[in-house]
Write a protein that holds these residues in place. Structure first.
Motif, PDB file in Angstrom:
ATOM      1  N   GLY A 120      38.045  40.060  31.631  1.00  0.00           N
ATOM      2  CA  GLY A 120      38.057  39.360  33.111  1.00  0.00           C
ATOM      3  C   GLY A 120      38.341  40.341  33.980  1.00  0.00           C
ATOM      4  N   ASP A 121      39.441  41.212  33.818  1.00  0.00           N
ATOM      5  CA  ASP A 121      39.726  42.224  34.827  1.00  0.00           C
ATOM      6  C   ASP A 121      38.896  43.121  35.076  1.00  0.00           C
ATOM      7  OD1 ASP A 121      42.234  40.952  35.229  1.00  0.00           O
ATOM      8  OD2 ASP A 121      43.366  42.422  34.048  1.00  0.00           O
ATOM      9  N   TYR A 122      38.063  43.605  34.078  1.00  0.00           N
ATOM     10  CA  TYR A 122      36.494  44.485  34.372  1.00  0.00           C
ATOM     11  C   TYR A 122      35.565  43.873  35.040  1.00  0.00           C
ATOM     12  CZ  TYR A 122      33.406  48.064  32.970  1.00  0.00           C
ATOM     13  OH  TYR A 122      32.334  49.051  33.103  1.00  0.00           O
ATOM     14  N   ARG A 123      35.448  42.669  34.772  1.00  0.00           N
ATOM     15  CA  ARG A 123      34.414  42.038  35.571  1.00  0.00           C
ATOM     16  C   ARG A 123      34.805  41.832  37.023  1.00  0.00           C
ATOM     17  NH1 ARG A 123      33.031  39.645  30.776  1.00  0.00           N
ATOM     18  NH2 ARG A 123      30.807  39.255  30.484  1.00  0.00           N
ATOM     19  N   LYS A 124      36.087  41.774  37.287  1.00  0.00           N
ATOM     20  CA  LYS A 124      36.462  41.356  38.649  1.00  0.00           C
ATOM     21  C   LYS A 124      36.269  42.954  39.306  1.00  0.00           C
ATOM     22  CE  LYS A 124      39.548  38.293  39.814  1.00  0.00           C
ATOM     23  NZ  LYS A 124      40.346  37.098  39.904  1.00  0.00           N
ATOM     24  N   HIS A 125      36.615  43.883  38.620  1.00  0.00           N
ATOM     25  CA  HIS A 125      36.530  45.223  39.080  1.00  0.00           C
ATOM     26  C   HIS A 125      35.014  45.585  39.390  1.00  0.00           C
ATOM     27  CE1 HIS A 125      37.248  49.471  39.347  1.00  0.00           C
ATOM     28  NE2 HIS A 125      36.224  49.643  38.571  1.00  0.00           N
ATOM     29  N   ALA A 147      34.154  44.505  50.210  1.00  0.00           N
ATOM     30  CA  ALA A 147      33.447  44.195  48.858  1.00  0.00           C
ATOM     31  C   ALA A 147      34.987  44.144  47.838  1.00  0.00           C
ATOM     32  CB  ALA A 147      32.728  45.422  48.408  1.00  0.00           C
ATOM     33  N   ALA A 148      35.918  44.837  48.205  1.00  0.00           N
ATOM     34  CA  ALA A 148      37.344  44.705  47.234  1.00  0.00           C
ATOM     35  C   ALA A 148      37.528  43.126  47.103  1.00  0.00           C
ATOM     36  CB  ALA A 148      38.364  45.330  48.007  1.00  0.00           C
ATOM     37  N   HIS A 149      36.973  42.234  47.933  1.00  0.00           N
ATOM     38  CA  HIS A 149      37.358  40.885  47.789  1.00  0.00           C
ATOM     39  C   HIS A 149      36.305  39.936  47.098  1.00  0.00           C
ATOM     40  CE1 HIS A 149      41.227  41.141  50.174  1.00  0.00           C
ATOM     41  NE2 HIS A 149      40.296  42.120  50.821  1.00  0.00           N
ATOM     42  N   ALA A 150      35.419  40.701  46.601  1.00  0.00           N
ATOM     43  CA  ALA A 150      34.212  39.963  45.932  1.00  0.00           C
ATOM     44  C   ALA A 150      34.463  38.923  44.676  1.00  0.00           C
ATOM     45  CB  ALA A 150      33.027  40.955  45.450  1.00  0.00           C
ATOM     46  N   ALA A 151      35.768  39.193  44.287  1.00  0.00           N
ATOM     47  CA  ALA A 151      35.992  38.086  43.240  1.00  0.00           C
ATOM     48  C   ALA A 151      37.123  37.514  43.695  1.00  0.00           C
ATOM     49  CB  ALA A 151      35.830  38.869  41.820  1.00  0.00           C
ATOM     50  N   ASP A 152      37.491  37.453  44.651  1.00  0.00           N
ATOM     51  CA  ASP A 152      38.959  36.543  45.054  1.00  0.00           C
ATOM     52  C   ASP A 152      38.686  35.321  44.396  1.00  0.00           C
ATOM     53  OD1 ASP A 152      39.763  38.722  46.352  1.00  0.00           O
ATOM     54  OD2 ASP A 152      39.724  38.022  48.499  1.00  0.00           O
ATOM     55  N   GLY A 153      40.040  34.962  43.910  1.00  0.00           N
ATOM     56  CA  GLY A 153      40.352  33.538  43.569  1.00  0.00           C
ATOM     57  C   GLY A 153      39.576  33.153  42.309  1.00  0.00           C
ATOM     58  N   VAL A 154      38.635  34.085  41.785  1.00  0.00           N
ATOM     59  CA  VAL A 154      37.678  33.558  40.677  1.00  0.00           C
ATOM     60  C   VAL A 154      38.410  33.768  39.337  1.00  0.00           C
ATOM     61  CG1 VAL A 154      35.203  34.149  39.462  1.00  0.00           C
ATOM     62  CG2 VAL A 154      35.726  34.452  41.974  1.00  0.00           C
ATOM     63  N   ASP A 155      37.960  32.752  38.503  1.00  0.00           N
ATOM     64  CA  ASP A 155      38.602  32.627  37.072  1.00  0.00           C
ATOM     65  C   ASP A 155      37.472  33.345  36.376  1.00  0.00           C
ATOM     66  OD1 ASP A 155      40.046  32.188  34.839  1.00  0.00           O
ATOM     67  OD2 ASP A 155      39.763  30.115  34.910  1.00  0.00           O
ATOM     68  N   ALA A 156      37.909  34.756  36.094  1.00  0.00           N
ATOM     69  CA  ALA A 156      36.632  35.161  35.618  1.00  0.00           C
ATOM     70  C   ALA A 156      36.571  35.137  34.134  1.00  0.00           C
ATOM     71  CB  ALA A 156      36.909  37.045  35.724  1.00  0.00           C
ATOM     72  N   ASN A 157      35.171  35.247  33.529  1.00  0.00           N
ATOM     73  CA  ASN A 157      34.942  35.188  31.993  1.00  0.00           C
ATOM     74  C   ASN A 157      35.361  36.630  31.523  1.00  0.00           C
ATOM     75  OD1 ASN A 157      33.631  32.850  32.667  1.00  0.00           O
ATOM     76  ND2 ASN A 157      31.458  33.989  32.926  1.00  0.00           N
ATOM     77  N   SER A 158      35.770  36.269  30.005  1.00  0.00           N
ATOM     78  CA  SER A 158      36.035  37.422  29.393  1.00  0.00           C
ATOM     79  C   SER A 158      35.247  37.613  27.985  1.00  0.00           C
ATOM     80  CB  SER A 158      37.614  37.456  29.063  1.00  0.00           C
ATOM     81  OG  SER A 158      37.971  38.579  28.281  1.00  0.00           O
ATOM     82  N   ASP A 159      34.791  38.638  27.824  1.00  0.00           N
ATOM     83  CA  ASP A 159      34.166  38.372  26.255  1.00  0.00           C
ATOM     84  C   ASP A 159      34.321  39.634  25.487  1.00  0.00           C
ATOM     85  OD1 ASP A 159      32.207  39.945  27.559  1.00  0.00           O
ATOM     86  OD2 ASP A 159      30.724  38.592  27.907  1.00  0.00           O
ATOM     87  N   LEU A 160      33.445  39.952  24.256  1.00  0.00           N
ATOM     88  CA  LEU A 160      33.751  41.068  23.744  1.00  0.00           C
ATOM     89  C   LEU A 160      33.299  42.536  24.459  1.00  0.00           C
ATOM     90  CD1 LEU A 160      32.527  40.215  20.224  1.00  0.00           C
ATOM     91  CD2 LEU A 160      34.871  40.319  21.116  1.00  0.00           C
ATOM     92  N   TYR A 161      32.333  42.274  25.382  1.00  0.00           N
ATOM     93  CA  TYR A 161      31.913  43.470  26.292  1.00  0.00           C
ATOM     94  C   TYR A 161      32.815  43.785  27.320  1.00  0.00           C
ATOM     95  CZ  TYR A 161      29.351  46.988  28.625  1.00  0.00           C
ATOM     96  OH  TYR A 161      29.046  48.182  29.252  1.00  0.00           O
ATOM     97  N   ALA A 162      33.385  42.705  28.136  1.00  0.00           N
ATOM     98  CA  ALA A 162      33.887  43.133  29.186  1.00  0.00           C
ATOM     99  C   ALA A 162      35.094  42.002  29.397  1.00  0.00           C
ATOM    100  CB  ALA A 162      33.150  43.014  30.697  1.00  0.00           C
TER     101      ALA A 162
END
Lengths: 768, 290
Positions: free
Chosen positions: B265-270, B248-263
């Protein structure tokens, strides 16, 4: 006779609010529901720049548009105003400079919203953009391009208080601790947006219906800015859908509607969009609180030194009052012998902050109560116990001059500890679950008025007719908190009549006597006392007339259930309606007046700033929060809140509990999720989807506990109930999070990401 | 706000709707439940000149079983999916996902097809569609074609559907033996959308080790995706807590994560890793119980 002993009295009963039927059925009218024949739509042109000089403004093309009836710019509105006499720095429309994105540049009145918007687009403004001061700590060091003349370093106001000797206090301490807290800027988010309808009659008299908490101050400001005699200005407050302080000073649309109506010669209504409400703001400022506290090994506090910096936005508003409450209430919940306070209100190019529920106390109380738990942890003292060891001993006057007669705080602490089973849970719950405690207090009305005056703070006129109906005429402003209901209950109680025999006419400056407004939690205490005095005066007149009728001394007569009889002889009774007519003769309506002024002893000390903070009485709260923390995601769930509130006497336990619950929700929003996010002076979350505040759906289980300390000067013993509870919930949650996972949260809001970061830091530090 | 003015059309059949789409082309938008499109129109993020309301085409609203497959009409509402006893027994992931969507109003009016075509990066359905390897049935002027879920979601609010096509149905295969599924999400506190949502369909081999796991993730990036590295690390392994966590630790590998006021990108990947582990765990438990 004590309140509780009168049979059938509505006082102490859980009666629904007198205006709940019209609100629940939708029949009630709020400002935006009101329409007069020929009403025009008013719209305001807002500044797109945070800080800029207006080089040129050409509104001629707007005025030429068919359907446009008035265009007003800053040249026509020269009079400055502000809620405080020391802070008249606002204009209806900007003259030479705009000071925040959203600042008011011009107004138009047109036949429709579409035409008004098109007219705004036709106004050409040439701006010279100035460097904007957006960061609190940088702004207070600024040397040039200052926001206002006469405010060096953009500091609106600073206060420096020192009572006792803090250095001596720190020397006497076994432990001195320093902590810094940072609280995000938050706003009221009342569901009803600001709305104002203004109309001039043929004689040039102005009537304004507005969603306001302060009709009296609005009337005065309208008269001043429109350069009219006060007697020609009438302000009527219709139903208000929530204020929370956001409607407790004059908001630009209220003046803009009037000035447009005068120029157009037709009524003008302005209702803010939700985005405009966010930019009108006047909420709680971002606040940095630094606390240094000395404590002896036994937990007794020896000194506290607080430094508070607030980001006030572009105008003064209530700023100095906020600063002073932050200082005056810093120490006054406890007995602290040495106190120092340095407060700075800083100007920035953002919308002005102002009063918000728990005005001035909330952020400082969060900081102090969390800091106190850190101290307790350092000494190995139970958090409930350290609070018990620092209690005041009333009646007393605090070191900064606040007179305290009733003090239900010890009972609040005991009741929440008992209800929550504190001693069985604190420090004993499994990792991830925690329990925390905190206290708070608040004024029951500011002892001193905003504008110096020898008039009473509140006057109530009472009229009784030959049907036995009592009509209350009061200037007090019902904003959903129960102002009308509490006055009706007091009058019904005192006159021994049913609640439905009491009518209320409120908050119409042409018809009702002066009341200063719904702010500083003053209404139950002050208007309640005025209503009580009026009812007692009416009762005196009635019993005197009845004494003649029965030919017995008035003291032997009882007024109960709408009848008057000699004590012990119920059989021979005079109906109240008949007694009213006897007392009123030769009139047919009996009139009585009551008023309330604060006693001189309650008005505080003599030093600079001593006037803010003093109140005739203070409410007290203690709360216990139970939380669970998901350590993988950082999500905090508040499971339960035990909220004890000392309101002196619960005239209506139903509405007091409602106020306590509402305070808890509002406090939870600030604790966990609310934050106004700014980028280059623009608000990134100017909507209710992005600016998230807690709703009933997010509510944890709340157990309100009412504590009645019966204040000797409160109406029937009552004190404040609407604000004080808010300040306790935030530190209670922060302290519970520490109990759950061992991290101190010193920045608000306590977001999941901040929790994760704190947990990571803890792991790095301790290696576990 | 008020939307720009538009012309409103109500086709009665799929053919009529296709005719209108062909006629008005890029100047038109298809309206289903209206819970995504109408807010965008009010914000003037979308200003179609023609609005084609397919809401009264009854032939697009059904849930049925045919040829061993489950088929849902594009106009099936979230609530109809949530309450379908057929789906509860044959493909419980769909009712479980529907339960997590929006509020009562959205569930009663919003449609599966509308949500899929809208392709909001925080929508719930895409994760489930990826996990069950759904097929999207599209009708256009040249007839019908099928698009695999993993080919359907192209980018932020963009799908493989052509501008002259209409999504008519969604086909999914029923839950096989020794298979469990699960959908878990973190709700955005205001909108209810998925900050992160993870849908899993997991099949255990006779031996008890993981045969195949399909992990669909929504909310993290611009488009929903299959967490392929996670899936690869699970295949053939026994579902121990440690293995699941590692995968599961690899569930966001290589994804360019969204970032907004709530979360961020790093938090989303976590969160993607945390929710993937929890959803895989739940699906594995369910698989073991079947």
């Amino acid at each position: 006779m004590s309140a509780g002993s009168i049979p059938n009295s509505p006082v102490g009963s859980r009666v629904p609010m007198v205006d709940s039927f019209e609100k629940v059925t939708g029949a009630g009218k709020y400002a935006d529901d009101l329409v007069l024949p020929g009403t025009l739509v008013g719209k305001i042109l807002h500044s797109p720049h945070a800080h800029a000089r207006i080089r040129r403004l050409d509104a001629s093309r707007a005025g030429q548009l068919p359907g446009v009836f008035a265009v007003v710019t800053g040249k026509e509105t020269p009079v400055k105003y502000g809620i405080l006499p020391i802070g008249h720095d606002e204009r209806i429309f900007a003259d030479d400079k705009v000071r925040y994105i959203g600042d008011n540049v011009a107004g138009v009145a047109a036949e429709s919203a579409e035409i008004a918007e098109e007219a705004l687009r036709r106004i050409r403004v040439e701006y010279e953009i100035l460097p904007a001061h957006l960061d609190l700590e940088k702004s207070m060091r600024a040397e040039s391009n200052l926001i206002h003349d006469g405010r060096p370093h953009n500091i609106e106001k600073e206060y420096h208080h020192h009572f006792g000797d803090v250095e001596a206090g720190f020397k006497a301490a076994d432990l001195v601790r320093f902590d810094r807290f940072d609280c995000a800027e938050v706003t009221h988010a009342a569901l009803e947006p600001h709305s104002t309808l203004a109309s001039f009659d043929d004689d040039g008299k102005l009537t304004v219906w507005s969603s306001t908490q302060v009709p009296y101050y609005l009337m005065k400001t309208l008269a001043a800015t429109l350069e009219m005699p006060e007697e020609n200005v009438r302000v009527i407050k219709p139903l208000v859908g929530g204020g929370f302080g956001g409607k407790s000073e004059v908001i630009p649309l209220e003046l803009a509607a009037a000035v447009l109506a005068r120029k157009a010669g037709r009524p003008v209504k302005i209702t803010y969009t939700r985005e405009e409400v966010f930019y009108a703001h006047r909420g709680r400022p971002r606040t940095i609180v630094e606390l240094k506290t000395g404590v002896r090994r036994d937990g007794r506090l020896t000194a506290v030194e607080g430094r508070v910096i607030q980001d006030g936005g572009a105008f003064c508003g209530y700023g100095p009052v906020t600063m002073l409450y932050s200082g005056q209430l810093l120490n006054a919940l406890y007995d602290i012998p040495n106190v120092k306070y340095d407060g700075y209100r800083v100007l920035t190019n953002k919308p002005a902050c102002g009063a918000m529920r728990g005005h001035g106390t909330v952020n400082v109380r969060y900081a102090f109560e969390t800091h106190l738990d850190m101290i307790a942890a350092g000494l190995g003292i139970d958090p409930a116990e350290i609070r018990r060891r620092n209690l005041l001993k009333p009646p007393c006057v605090t070191i900064n001059g606040l007179r305290i007669l009733s003090y239900g705080y010890p009972e609040c602490l005991e009741r929440v500890a008992e209800a929550s089973n504190w001693s069985e849970k604190r420090g004993k719950l499994p990792f991830g679950k925690g329990i925390g405690i905190a206290g708070s207090h608040y004024v029951s009305g500011a002892a001193n008025p905003i504008i110096r005056s020898d008039q009473p703070h509140s006057t109530v006129n009472l009229e009784l007719d030959g049907e036995g109906t009592a009509t209350i005429l009061t200037g007090a402003s019902e904003i959903g908190q129960g102002s009308d209901t509490v006055q009706a209950q007091i009058v019904a109680h005192e006159l021994g009549i049913a609640l439905d025999r009491v009518k209320i006419v409120a908050a119409d400056t042409a018809r009702t006597p002066i009341d200063l407004g719904s702010y500083s939690s003053r209404v139950t205490f002050m208007a309640g006392n005025a209503a009580l005095a009026a009812a007692r005066e009416a009762k005196r007149q009635i019993l005197n007339a009845a004494a003649t009728y029965f030919d017995v001394p008035a003291e032997r007569l009882v007024l109960e259930d709408g009848r008057i009889f000699e004590a012990g002889n119920r059989a021979k009774a005079l109906p109240l309606a008949q007694a009213v007519l006897l007392a009123a003769k030769p009139e047919t309506v009996l009139r009585a007046t009551g008023s309330y002024s604060t006693p001189a002893e309650a008005r505080g000390g003599k030093y600079k700033g001593a006037g803010v903070g003093p109140s005739p009485a203070y409410s007290y709260s203690a709360q216990v929060a139970e939380v669970s923390v998901d350590v993988e995601t950082g999500q905090v769930t508040v499971e339960r809140i035990y909220a004890a509130h000392d309101c002196g006497k619960a005239i209506n336990p139903l509405t007091v509990e409602g106020q306590v619950e509402g305070s808890v929700w509002m406090g939870l929003g600030q604790a966990l999720e609310e934050e106004m996010v700014w980028k280059n002076g623009r608000l990134m979350n100017a909507g209710l989807l992005e600016y998230r505040s807690a709703s009933t759906l997010d509510s944890p289980e709340i157990r309100p506990i009412l504590v009645e300390s019966a204040d000797p000067e409160g109406p029937l013993g009552a004190k404040e109930a609407g604000e004080g509870s808010l300040a306790a919930v935030i530190p209670a949650v922060a302290n519970a999070i520490y109990d759950a996972v061992g991290v101190w949260m010193t920045t608000l809001p306590i977001t999941p990401e901040r929790i994760l970061k704190a947990l990571e830091e803890k792991q790095r530090r301790t290696g576990s | 706000m008020i939307s720009e003015s538009f012309e409103y059309h109500v086709p009665k059949t799929i053919e009529e709707a296709l005719g209108m789409i062909g006629e008005f082309g890029d100047e038109s938008k298809v309206l289903a439940g209206g819970h995504s499109l109408l807010p965008m129109m009010k914000l003037r993020l979308a200003s179609p000149k023609h609005l084609i309301d397919i809401g009264r085409i009854g032939a697009l609203r059904y849930i049925r079983e045919s040829e061993g497959q489950l088929e849902l009409g594009a106009l099936t509402t979230h609530f109809e999916i949530e309450s379908s006893s057929l789906l509860k027994s044959k493909c419980p992931l769909l009712p479980e996902t529907a339960r997590e969507i929006g509020d009562v109003q959205v569930c009663n009016r919003g449609t599966l097809g509308g949500s899929l075509v809208h392709a909001d990066p925080a929508a719930d359905w895409p994760a489930a569609m990826l996990a069950v390897e759904a097929e999207m049935v599209a009708r256009g002027p040249h007839g019908e074609r099928k698009i695999r879920a993993r080919d359907f979601f192209v980018d932020l609010m963009a799908t493989a559907l052509q501008s002259d096509e209409l999504l008519t149905a969604i086909r999914v295969s029923p839950l096989p033996a020794r298979t469990g599924d699960a959908y878990l999400k973190l709700h955005h506190p205001a909108s209810g959308f998925a900050v992160v949502g993870v849908a899993v369909r997991l099949t255990l081999a006779e031996s008890g080790s993981i045969g195949e796991a399909r992990v669909g993730v929504t909310g993290v990036g611009a488009k929903p995706y299959r967490a392929e590295e996670t899936e690869r690390l699970l295949a053939g392994k026994s579902p121990t807590a440690k293995r699941l966590e590692e995968a599961a630790a690899h569930a966001a590998d290589g994804v360019d994560a969204n970032s907004d006021l709530y979360a961020s990108g790093d938090y989303r990947k976590h969160l993607a890793a945390v929710y993937a582990r929890r959803a895989i765990q739940r699906a594995a438990e369910r698989a073991a119980g079947r």
